[in-house]
Design a protein around this motif. Structure first.
Motif, mmCIF file in Angstrom:
data_model
loop_
_atom_site.group_PDB
_atom_site.id
_atom_site.type_symbol
_atom_site.label_atom_id
_atom_site.label_comp_id
_atom_site.label_asym_id
_atom_site.label_seq_id
_atom_site.Cartn_x
_atom_site.Cartn_y
_atom_site.Cartn_z
ATOM 1 N N THR A 16 -15.567 6.259 5.557
ATOM 2 C CA THR A 16 -16.731 6.115 4.801
ATOM 3 C C THR A 16 -16.559 5.201 3.530
ATOM 4 O OG1 THR A 16 -17.188 8.042 3.906
ATOM 5 C CG2 THR A 16 -18.237 7.564 6.126
ATOM 6 N N ASP A 17 -15.571 5.755 2.861
ATOM 7 C CA ASP A 17 -15.127 4.965 1.682
ATOM 8 C C ASP A 17 -13.561 4.251 1.513
ATOM 9 O OD1 ASP A 17 -14.761 4.346 -1.202
ATOM 10 O OD2 ASP A 17 -15.615 6.016 -1.744
ATOM 11 N N LEU A 18 -13.728 2.914 2.274
ATOM 12 C CA LEU A 18 -12.189 2.625 2.482
ATOM 13 C C LEU A 18 -11.393 2.395 1.044
ATOM 14 C CD1 LEU A 18 -10.338 0.863 4.274
ATOM 15 C CD2 LEU A 18 -11.559 -0.943 3.989
ATOM 16 N N ARG A 20 -11.584 4.361 -1.566
ATOM 17 C CA ARG A 20 -10.905 5.602 -2.014
ATOM 18 C C ARG A 20 -9.928 5.917 -0.891
ATOM 19 N NH1 ARG A 20 -14.697 11.178 -1.789
ATOM 20 N NH2 ARG A 20 -12.845 12.572 -2.658
ATOM 21 N N ALA A 21 -9.982 5.799 0.497
ATOM 22 C CA ALA A 21 -9.160 6.022 1.092
ATOM 23 C C ALA A 21 -7.760 5.311 1.180
ATOM 24 C CB ALA A 21 -9.435 6.032 2.878
ATOM 25 N N THR A 22 -7.901 3.979 0.941
ATOM 26 C CA THR A 22 -6.813 3.306 0.575
ATOM 27 C C THR A 22 -6.194 3.621 -0.560
ATOM 28 O OG1 THR A 22 -7.949 1.220 1.515
ATOM 29 C CG2 THR A 22 -6.019 0.764 -0.107
ATOM 30 N N ALA A 23 -6.960 4.103 -1.689
ATOM 31 C CA ALA A 23 -6.073 4.506 -2.965
ATOM 32 C C ALA A 23 -5.440 5.857 -2.717
ATOM 33 C CB ALA A 23 -7.235 4.661 -4.020
ATOM 34 N N PHE A 24 -5.825 6.502 -1.685
ATOM 35 C CA PHE A 24 -5.214 8.117 -1.451
ATOM 36 C C PHE A 24 -3.799 7.531 -0.758
ATOM 37 C CE2 PHE A 24 -4.096 10.950 1.748
ATOM 38 C CZ PHE A 24 -3.871 12.270 0.851
ATOM 39 N N TYR A 25 -3.894 6.694 0.200
ATOM 40 C CA TYR A 25 -2.542 6.519 0.998
ATOM 41 C C TYR A 25 -1.498 5.570 -0.029
ATOM 42 C CZ TYR A 25 -4.789 8.461 4.998
ATOM 43 O OH TYR A 25 -5.379 9.289 6.013
ATOM 44 N N GLU A 26 -2.104 4.760 -0.714
ATOM 45 C CA GLU A 26 -1.329 3.776 -1.724
ATOM 46 C C GLU A 26 -0.811 4.998 -2.933
ATOM 47 O OE1 GLU A 26 -2.641 -0.620 -1.875
ATOM 48 O OE2 GLU A 26 -4.057 0.926 -3.062
ATOM 49 N N GLY A 27 -1.602 5.688 -3.222
ATOM 50 C CA GLY A 27 -1.247 6.919 -4.358
ATOM 51 C C GLY A 27 -0.157 7.678 -3.655
ATOM 52 N N SER A 28 0.099 8.149 -2.079
ATOM 53 C CA SER A 28 0.709 8.804 -1.731
ATOM 54 C C SER A 28 2.323 8.331 -1.408
ATOM 55 C CB SER A 28 0.376 9.344 -0.368
ATOM 56 O OG SER A 28 -0.723 9.974 -0.448
ATOM 57 N N ILE A 35 -2.641 -7.409 2.737
ATOM 58 C CA ILE A 35 -3.442 -6.882 1.873
ATOM 59 C C ILE A 35 -4.676 -7.787 1.773
ATOM 60 C CG2 ILE A 35 -3.784 -6.682 -0.770
ATOM 61 C CD1 ILE A 35 -1.015 -5.808 -1.180
ATOM 62 N N ALA A 36 -4.588 -9.073 2.095
ATOM 63 C CA ALA A 36 -5.710 -10.172 2.369
ATOM 64 C C ALA A 36 -6.798 -9.664 3.493
ATOM 65 C CB ALA A 36 -5.296 -11.430 2.534
ATOM 66 N N ALA A 37 -6.515 -8.623 4.303
ATOM 67 C CA ALA A 37 -7.537 -8.321 5.422
ATOM 68 C C ALA A 37 -8.772 -7.803 4.707
ATOM 69 C CB ALA A 37 -6.931 -7.563 6.403
ATOM 70 N N GLU A 38 -9.818 -8.177 5.019
ATOM 71 C CA GLU A 38 -11.064 -7.569 4.291
ATOM 72 C C GLU A 38 -11.763 -6.565 5.479
ATOM 73 O OE1 GLU A 38 -15.459 -9.288 3.155
ATOM 74 O OE2 GLU A 38 -13.945 -10.729 2.916
ATOM 75 N N GLY A 39 -12.124 -5.571 4.663
ATOM 76 C CA GLY A 39 -12.793 -4.505 5.497
ATOM 77 C C GLY A 39 -11.875 -3.558 6.236
#
Length: 50
Positions: A16-18, A20-28, A35-39
């Protein structure tokens, strides 16, 4: 004929929160691809795309 070994090559997750989820995986420490793909966020792991 040999036995076919099951393998995953792509796993998709719905969130539901892309951002936040992206930040989690990048932080891992997972490297983000395309990166240019939207959504959508793509991560390449050892032989598996997430």
């Amino acid at each position: 004929m040999g036995v076919i070994e099951p393998r995953f090559s792509l796993v998709t997750l719905g969130v539901t929160d892309l951002v936040r989820a992206t930040a989690f995986y990048e932080g891992s420490g997972w490297p983000r691809k395309i990166i240019a793909a939207e959504g959508v966020a793509f991560f390449q792991l050892n032989g598996i795309g997430l």
